[in-house]
Design a protein around this motif. Structure first.
Motif, mmCIF file in Angstrom:
data_model
loop_
_atom_site.group_PDB
_atom_site.id
_atom_site.type_symbol
_atom_site.label_atom_id
_atom_site.label_comp_id
_atom_site.label_asym_id
_atom_site.label_seq_id
_atom_site.Cartn_x
_atom_site.Cartn_y
_atom_site.Cartn_z
ATOM 1 N N ARG A 273 30.384 37.872 32.140
ATOM 2 C CA ARG A 273 30.953 37.393 33.393
ATOM 3 C C ARG A 273 32.202 36.560 33.101
ATOM 4 O O ARG A 273 32.352 36.016 32.015
ATOM 5 N N PHE A 275 34.558 33.259 34.491
ATOM 6 C CA PHE A 275 34.448 32.050 35.297
ATOM 7 C C PHE A 275 35.803 31.352 35.342
ATOM 8 O O PHE A 275 36.373 31.036 34.295
ATOM 9 N N ASP A 280 32.241 26.654 38.205
ATOM 10 C CA ASP A 280 31.529 27.934 38.258
ATOM 11 C C ASP A 280 30.543 28.067 37.104
ATOM 12 O O ASP A 280 29.481 28.667 37.254
ATOM 13 N N LEU A 281 30.872 27.487 35.957
ATOM 14 C CA LEU A 281 29.948 27.507 34.822
ATOM 15 C C LEU A 281 28.676 26.742 35.151
ATOM 16 O O LEU A 281 27.569 27.167 34.811
ATOM 17 N N ALA A 284 26.440 28.821 37.298
ATOM 18 C CA ALA A 284 25.895 30.021 36.656
ATOM 19 C C ALA A 284 24.856 29.722 35.581
ATOM 20 O O ALA A 284 24.057 30.594 35.232
ATOM 21 N N GLU A 362 31.991 34.972 29.325
ATOM 22 C CA GLU A 362 30.651 34.830 28.772
ATOM 23 C C GLU A 362 30.496 35.657 27.497
ATOM 24 O O GLU A 362 31.038 36.755 27.372
#
Length: 573
Positions: A273, A275, A280-281, A284, A362
């Motif tokens: 993914r 980010f 956002d991390l 997630a 990621e």
């Protein structure tokens, strides 16, 4: 003046009508009010309305929910929302006053506007939203036109003739005289045709029924051997069924969108993914496994208490917290993401501000293959995957050819359970809202049909329907406001070419769950990637770069219904 099919792709915002309605009866005659979410128009009144146990304040939004007869009088069931609580009340059709339409922030398709949002004997002004600009379609509007358009529907009459099964369409421009002979004929001589929506509005007690298909739906993702004109089918029941809304992973438009049933038998592997911010991390990360990412954009922190980031730095995400920073001699509390920065032979604590503009990719260590149900049970959506084993139980798996899929959310939709009359034990789920089919009811199915096998298909949906599904489903969360950029902030976007010029740095010894397989040889196209990034991440970055170069095409079909559109004088100057 333009003439367009009402199913033209595009999403529109409604401009509130400035002409008032003078009675509730005038509103109910002009506007459709019904159980659908589209059938709840909102108005406000110029003065307070005093009821027996409630006062509707001037300008307060009144939602009209339904019309029904109460104690011999036709009343409109209404509601107002105060402090997150709904207060219901009724208004008689004789209620007078100046009722104005409320501003509507929702977006609609042209078909929805024609069916629900254009008052009788009035026109409707709409504005095209920017969603439509993303679609790789021919813009039906003149070049340089950015104003509003006024919609005026042009209707056609659909009818059936005595002892005939085909549908006759009568254009509004046909100059004929019509005589009402209803009382002279038995209506049973004519076909009683029902649409898919009519079938779904039947009560559950009326199923199962036997029907003959008069007009079959279009599309190659439906059971064509069952839904053919003249075919006799059994409609067992209406139901709600779950689907996973997924989109193709690619950087350009148009993207393909799919509805995947839980019964899909293919297998998936995880994909990295991307980010845009540490915020956002934080969303997630999960308790199941550490979130390992590599930065692809440099960031120089304006505060000594916070960490700077270089392209290629790797982090293990920990948790969100607050910390104090010194800003022009004043201590301020800021939200940060606590991480562990992976060094050569150790780890270093790092604090990343949530507002930081830095892209992260990621790093995937999990090579397991998953069923769609396992992914939904074990991971939070949205989630990136790729089909590793196609569904062998279907003739053509349309997901297998995609470079990658983003599983976005689980939704529930309305379906009709249909089977061939000759084989009632094998049923198909047919979407009630996306399949246009006309049938004639033959009779009710007597006896207990017993158990049956329900079959499902992966459904590809156009961009328009994708936005229709998502517009009311999500309330998106956004990161905190970003402060003014510091003059010393460095933003250097990392490309694969930049990676190839960096020095070699290895990973420290890590837990077994974070073990990176270094024995795997790089593909020749990845050989130039910086060895500062682990092999798994090099592959992830290369795959992402490869996906961004791919393009695709989408076919669009039109329909016969039309809407007359008049240009507004507002244009871009």
């Amino acid at each position: 003046m333009f003439l367009y099919a009402y199913e033209i792709l595009g999403l529109f915002k409604i401009v509130a009508d400035k002409t008032p309605y003078l009675t509730m009866e005038e509103i109910t005659r002009a506007i459709r009010i019904g159980p659908s979410r589209l059938g709840h128009p909102c108005f406000y009144h110029q003065k307070d309305i005093k009821l027996e146990n409630l006062i509707i304040k001037q300008g307060e939004q009144i939602m009209l929910n339904s019309v029904e007869e109460i104690n011999g009088e036709i009343m409109v069931n209404c509601g107002v929302l105060r402090n997150h609580q709904n207060h219901s009340f009724t208004l008689p059709l004789s209620q007078e006053g100046e009722f104005y339409e409320c501003d509507d922030e929702h977006i609609y398709t042209l078909k929805e506007i024609v069916q629900w949002k254009i008052p009788k004997n009035r026109t409707r002004t709409v504005k095209l939203t920017d969603f439509s600009n993303k679609w790789d379609l021919t813009n039906p509007f003149p070049k340089g036109f950015y104003g509003a358009v006024i919609l005026k529907p042009v209707y056609e009459i659909q009818g059936v003739m005595k002892f005939r099964k085909d549908i006759v369409r009568i254009l509004p421009s046909l100059d004929v005289e019509v005589k009402d002979i209803t009382d002279s004929y038995d209506s049973n001589w004519f076909l009683q045709l029902l649409s898919t929506q009519d079938l779904f509005e039947m009560t559950s007690k009326e199923f199962p029924v036997v029907a003959e298909v008069i007009e079959a739906p279009q599309g190659n993702q439906l059971p064509r051997n069952v839904l053919q004109p003249g075919k006799t089918i059994v409609i067992h029941k209406k139901c709600q069924a779950s689907r996973i809304l997924a989109s193709e992973i690619r950087s350009n438009f148009p993207k393909r969108h799919f509805l995947i049933p839980p019964s899909y038998k293919g297998k998936f592997k995880r994909r990295p993914r991307e980010f845009p911010t540490p915020y956002d991390l934080g969303i997630a990360k999960s308790e199941k496994e550490p979130l390992h990412v590599v930065a692809t954009k440099a960031f120089h922190s304006p505060h000594d208490e916070l960490s700077s980031v270089s392209a290629g730095d790797q982090f293990l995400v920990q948790h969100s917290q607050t910390t104090e920073v010194l800003c022009e001699g004043i201590k301020k509390v800021v939200n940060v993401l606590a991480c562990e920065k992976i060094l050569k032979k150790s780890y270093e604590a790092a604090l990343l501000p949530l507002y930081m503009e830095g892209d992260f990719v990621e790093v995937i260590h999990d090579k397991k293959q998953y069923q769609i149900s396992e992914l939904c049970a074990q991971f939070h959506l949205p989630f990136n995957v790729k089909v590793s084993v196609r569904d062998l139980f279907t003739e053509e798996d349309i997901l297998a050819a995609t470079p990658g899929l983003r599983l976005e959310e689980a939704i529930t939709d309305s379906y009709l359970l249909i089977s061939d009359f000759a084989n009632p034990k094998e049923c198909w789920e047919i979407p009630a809202g996306r399949v246009n089919m006309t049938v004639q009811l033959v009779n009710n199915l007597s006896g207990d049909p017993g158990s049956f096998l329900v079959k499902t298909l992966v459904e590809e949906i156009p961009e328009e329907q994708y936005y229709m599904m998502r517009r009311y489903e999500n309330s998106f969360s956004y990161p905190p406001p970003r402060p003014p950029k510091h003059p010393s902030v460095e933003e250097t976007k990392l490309s694969l070419l930049n990676l190839a010029e960096e020095k070699t740095v290895g990973l420290p010894k890590s837990p077994k769950s974070l073990h990176v397989d270094r024995s795997k040889k790089l593909h020749s196209s990845q050989a130039g990637l910086d060895s500062k990034v682990p092999v798994g991440c090099q592959n992830d970055l290369a795959d992402l770069e490869k996906d961004k170069r791919k393009t695709g095409k989408t076919a669009v079909a039109g329909t016969s219904a039309s809407t007359e559109i008049f240009k507004n004088e507002k244009r871009q100057k």
